[in-house]
Scaffold this active site. Structure first.
Site, PDB file in Angstrom:
ATOM      1  N   CYS A   1       0.851  -1.178   0.000  1.00 33.18           N
ATOM      2  CA  CYS A   1       0.000   0.000   0.000  1.00 33.18           C
ATOM      3  C   CYS A   1       0.893   1.236   0.000  1.00 33.18           C
ATOM      4  O   CYS A   1       1.898   1.263   0.709  1.00 33.18           O
ATOM      5  CB  CYS A   1      -0.850  -0.046   1.269  1.00 33.18           C
ATOM      6  SG  CYS A   1      -1.967   1.315   1.408  1.00 33.18           S
TER       7      CYS A   1
ATOM      8  N   GLU B   1       1.195  -4.597  -5.227  1.00 32.20           N
ATOM      9  CA  GLU B   1       0.062  -5.503  -4.993  1.00 32.20           C
ATOM     10  C   GLU B   1      -1.175  -4.973  -5.723  1.00 32.20           C
ATOM     11  O   GLU B   1      -1.387  -3.767  -5.787  1.00 32.20           O
ATOM     12  CB  GLU B   1      -0.191  -5.557  -3.476  1.00 32.20           C
ATOM     13  CG  GLU B   1      -1.044  -6.709  -3.046  1.00 32.20           C
ATOM     14  CD  GLU B   1      -1.221  -6.733  -1.525  1.00 32.20           C
ATOM     15  OE1 GLU B   1      -0.211  -6.668  -0.789  1.00 32.20           O
ATOM     16  OE2 GLU B   1      -2.385  -6.783  -1.106  1.00 32.20           O
TER      17      GLU B   1
HETATM   18  N1  ACO Z   1      -3.779  12.862 -11.778  1.00 35.20           N
HETATM   19  C1  ACO Z   1      -3.088  12.542 -12.895  1.00 35.20           C
HETATM   20  N2  ACO Z   1      -1.842  11.969 -12.857  1.00 35.20           N
HETATM   21  C2  ACO Z   1      -1.315  11.720 -11.652  1.00 35.20           C
HETATM   22  C3  ACO Z   1      -1.979  12.025 -10.452  1.00 35.20           C
HETATM   23  C4  ACO Z   1      -3.269  12.644 -10.546  1.00 35.20           C
HETATM   24  N3  ACO Z   1      -3.963  13.001  -9.451  1.00 35.20           N
HETATM   25  N4  ACO Z   1      -1.208  11.673  -9.396  1.00 35.20           N
HETATM   26  C5  ACO Z   1      -0.083  11.130  -9.927  1.00 35.20           C
HETATM   27  N5  ACO Z   1      -0.145  11.161 -11.282  1.00 35.20           N
HETATM   28  C6  ACO Z   1       0.873  10.664 -12.223  1.00 35.20           C
HETATM   29  C7  ACO Z   1       1.384  11.843 -13.044  1.00 35.20           C
HETATM   30  O1  ACO Z   1       1.910  11.319 -14.243  1.00 35.20           O
HETATM   31  C8  ACO Z   1       2.487  12.358 -12.143  1.00 35.20           C
HETATM   32  O2  ACO Z   1       3.465  13.075 -12.844  1.00 35.20           O
HETATM   33  P1  ACO Z   1       3.279  14.647 -13.068  1.00 35.20           P
HETATM   34  O3  ACO Z   1       3.060  15.248 -11.721  1.00 35.20           O
HETATM   35  O4  ACO Z   1       4.566  15.030 -13.685  1.00 35.20           O
HETATM   36  O5  ACO Z   1       2.097  14.803 -13.978  1.00 35.20           O
HETATM   37  C9  ACO Z   1       3.092  11.077 -11.657  1.00 35.20           C
HETATM   38  O6  ACO Z   1       2.002  10.181 -11.483  1.00 35.20           O
HETATM   39  C10 ACO Z   1       3.914  11.183 -10.403  1.00 35.20           C
HETATM   40  O7  ACO Z   1       3.166  11.741  -9.377  1.00 35.20           O
HETATM   41  P2  ACO Z   1       3.808  11.929  -7.942  1.00 35.20           P
HETATM   42  O8  ACO Z   1       3.768  13.388  -7.591  1.00 35.20           O
HETATM   43  O9  ACO Z   1       5.120  11.271  -7.895  1.00 35.20           O
HETATM   44  O10 ACO Z   1       2.808  11.097  -7.046  1.00 35.20           O
HETATM   45  P3  ACO Z   1       2.125  11.513  -5.673  1.00 35.20           P
HETATM   46  O11 ACO Z   1       3.148  11.936  -4.677  1.00 35.20           O
HETATM   47  O12 ACO Z   1       1.031  12.486  -5.949  1.00 35.20           O
HETATM   48  O13 ACO Z   1       1.573  10.121  -5.156  1.00 35.20           O
HETATM   49  C11 ACO Z   1      -0.038   8.387  -4.986  1.00 35.20           C
HETATM   50  C12 ACO Z   1       0.855   9.204  -5.951  1.00 35.20           C
HETATM   51  C13 ACO Z   1       0.816   7.734  -3.907  1.00 35.20           C
HETATM   52  C14 ACO Z   1      -0.751   7.304  -5.776  1.00 35.20           C
HETATM   53  C15 ACO Z   1      -1.057   9.400  -4.363  1.00 35.20           C
HETATM   54  O14 ACO Z   1      -1.907   9.870  -5.366  1.00 35.20           O
HETATM   55  C16 ACO Z   1      -1.895   8.818  -3.244  1.00 35.20           C
HETATM   56  O15 ACO Z   1      -1.445   8.686  -2.115  1.00 35.20           O
HETATM   57  N6  ACO Z   1      -3.179   8.481  -3.540  1.00 35.20           N
HETATM   58  C17 ACO Z   1      -4.096   7.998  -2.511  1.00 35.20           C
HETATM   59  C18 ACO Z   1      -3.747   6.590  -2.079  1.00 35.20           C
HETATM   60  C19 ACO Z   1      -3.606   5.658  -3.275  1.00 35.20           C
HETATM   61  O16 ACO Z   1      -4.440   5.636  -4.169  1.00 35.20           O
HETATM   62  N7  ACO Z   1      -2.503   4.860  -3.276  1.00 35.20           N
HETATM   63  C20 ACO Z   1      -2.209   3.893  -4.308  1.00 35.20           C
HETATM   64  C21 ACO Z   1      -2.976   2.646  -4.030  1.00 35.20           C
HETATM   65  S1  ACO Z   1      -2.404   1.276  -4.971  1.00 35.20           S
HETATM   66  C22 ACO Z   1      -1.238   0.516  -3.968  1.00 35.20           C
HETATM   67  O17 ACO Z   1      -1.174   0.896  -2.827  1.00 35.20           O
HETATM   68  C23 ACO Z   1      -0.312  -0.548  -4.477  1.00 35.20           C
END
Ligand code: ACO
Length: 302
Positions: free
Chosen positions: A158, A192
Site C-alpha cells: 500500500c 500488490e
Molecule cells: N492525476 C493525474 N496523474 C497523476 C496524479 C493525478 N492526481 N497523481 C499522480 N499522477 C501521475 C502523473 O503522471 C504524475 O506526474 P506529473 O506530476 O509530472 O504529472 C506522476 O504520477 C507522479 O506523481 P507523484 O507526484 O510522484 O505522485 P504523488 O506523490 O502524488 O503520489 C499516490 C501518488 C501515492 C498514488 C497518491 O496519489 C496517493 O497517495 N493516492 C491515494 C492513495 C492511493 O491511491 N494509493 C495507491 C494505491 S495502490 C497501492 O497501494 C499498491
C-alpha cells in the site's frame, strides 16, 4: 490499537488536521466511536496518535509528544542531507500502534485496501522531509508498506502520499525506492493489485520513465564501447530496474519499443530514441526530487 475496545462506526470525519494543515478526507472508514462522531480528526505527524478534540491535539503538539525526537519510530535507512529527505524503516511487529495508525490514515485516502490492524507481517517505509530550520525534525510525507515474507513478487502493498504533498514527485520517489530495495534483494518487484486509479497512473508513469532512462543509459554505454545493443533482453531490463518483466513489457509498449516479427510473430526490442529522449526530457523538466542509491544504508531483513 488505540481505542480497540470501542465500537467502530462508519465515521463522520470530513477533515484531517495534520501539522498546521486541514486536509479534506476522501473516504470514510471505521474509526473508534469516540473519534468517528467528530468531523475533524487531529493527528500528530510524529507519533500518528489521533485525537478528536483540538485542545488535546494542541497540548500534545506543544508538550506531550515525547515520541522520539520528532521523527517516525524505527531506523533511518536513507538520508539525503542536500535534498533534505529521509526514509525510515518501521517494523509492524515492533511498532504495532504506530503502524495501525498509519494504515488508518491511509484509509482516509484509499478505498480498496482492507489492512488496519494486522500490521505485524508488514514493514513500513516512511518518507519524511527534514525540517529547513531544525535537522532533527522530520515531517511525515507518505509511506509504503511491504509484506516481510511473501512468495509473490509484491514489493509494495500500500502506498500513500498525504494530499498536501501530492504531485510533487514524492509518489514516484517512493516507488523508485521500493524498486531500489528489490534490486538490493536481487528480486523483481511489482505493486500488490488491485491498484487504485491514482496508483495506476503513478505506476504507469514511473514504469515508462524508469525504462526510458535505463534504455538511454544502456544505449550510451554500449555506444561508448563501440558496441551495438543487439543482445539486450527483457530480463536485462528487469534486472536493471527491479521491475517485473510484465511491467517492463508495458513500459516498452508505451515507448514504442516492441517490434513484432511479421513471419515468426516473436518480438524484438527496438529503440525509438526520439521518443525515449522526449519522455526523459519531459520528466526532467518537472525537477522532482531524485533518489540517490548511495544514500541507502540497508540490508534485506531476511
Ligand atoms: N492525476 C493525474 N496523474 C497523476 C496524479 C493525478 N492526481 N497523481 C499522480 N499522477 C501521475 C502523473 O503522471 C504524475 O506526474 P506529473 O506530476 O509530472 O504529472 C506522476 O504520477 C507522479 O506523481 P507523484 O507526484 O510522484 O505522485 P504523488 O506523490 O502524488 O503520489 C499516490 C501518488 C501515492 C498514488 C497518491 O496519489 C496517493 O497517495 N493516492 C491515494 C492513495 C492511493 O491511491 N494509493 C495507491 C494505491 S495502490 C497501492 O497501494 C499498491
Amino acid at each position: 490499537p488505540q481505542g480497540a475496545s470501542h465500537y467502530y462506526l462508519r465515521s463522520q470525519i470530513e477533515k484531517l488536521q495534520f501539522r498546521e494543515y486541514l486536509i479534506d478526507t476522501w473516504y470514510s472508514l471505521p474509526y473508534p466511536e469516540e473519534y468517528a462522531r467528530h468531523k475533524v480528526l487531529y493527528t500528530c505527524e510524529f507519533c500518528l496518535k489521533y485525537m478528536s478534540l483540538p485542545q488535546g491535539f494542541f497540548r500534545h503538539q506543544a508538550k506531550s509528544c515525547n515520541f522520539g525526537n520528532n521523527h517516525p519510530p524505527g531506523v533511518e535507512i536513507y538520508r539525503d542531507p542536500v535534498l533534505r529527505i529521509a526514509f525510515w524503516e518501521v517494523d509492524g511487529r515492533k511498532n504495532i500502534e504506530y503502524c495501525q495508525s498509519l494504515c488508518l490514515l491511509a484509509k482516509l485516502f484509499l478505498n480498496s485496501k482492507t489492512l488496519y490492524y494486522d500490521v505485524e507481517p508488514f514493514v513500513f517505509y516512511v518518507l519524511t522531509e527534514i525540517d529547513e530550520q531544525d535537522s532533527s525534525t522530520y515531517h511525515f510525507v507518505g509511506y509504503f508498506s511491504k509484506e516481510k515474507l511473501n512468495n509473490s513478487d509484491y514489493n509494495v502493498s500500500c502506498i500513500l502520499t498525504l494530499p498536501i504533498y501530492q504531485r510533487k514527485g514524492y509518489g514516484s520517489l517512493m516507488i523508485d525506492f521500493s524498486y531500489l530495495l528489490s534490486r538490493r534483494e536481487f528480486k523483481y518487484g511489482t505493486p500488490e493489485k488491485p491498484l487504485s486509479d491514482l496508483g495506476l497512473v503513478s505506476y504507469r508513469n514511473y514504469w515508462k520513465i524508469a525504462v526510458a532512462q535505463t534504455l538511454r543509459r544502456l544505449h550510451d554505454d554500449f555506444l561508448s564501447h563501440g558496441m551495438a545493443l543487439a543482445s539486450l533482453t527483457l530480463e536485462n531490463i528487469a534486472q536493471l530496474t527491479g521491475m517485473k518483466p510484465s511491467d517492463v513489457v508495458f513500459a516498452l509498449e508505451q515507448l514504442d519499443a516492441l517490434l513484432k516479427h511479421k513471419q515468426t510473430g516473436s518480438y524484438a526490442i527496438s529503440l525509438n530514441l526520439d521518443l525515449i529522449d522526449a519522455v526523459i526530457a519531459k520528466w526532467e523538466l518537472r525537477n522532482y526530487v531524485q533518489l540517490n542509491p548511495e544514500h541507502l544504508l540497508w540490508k534485506p531483513l531476511i
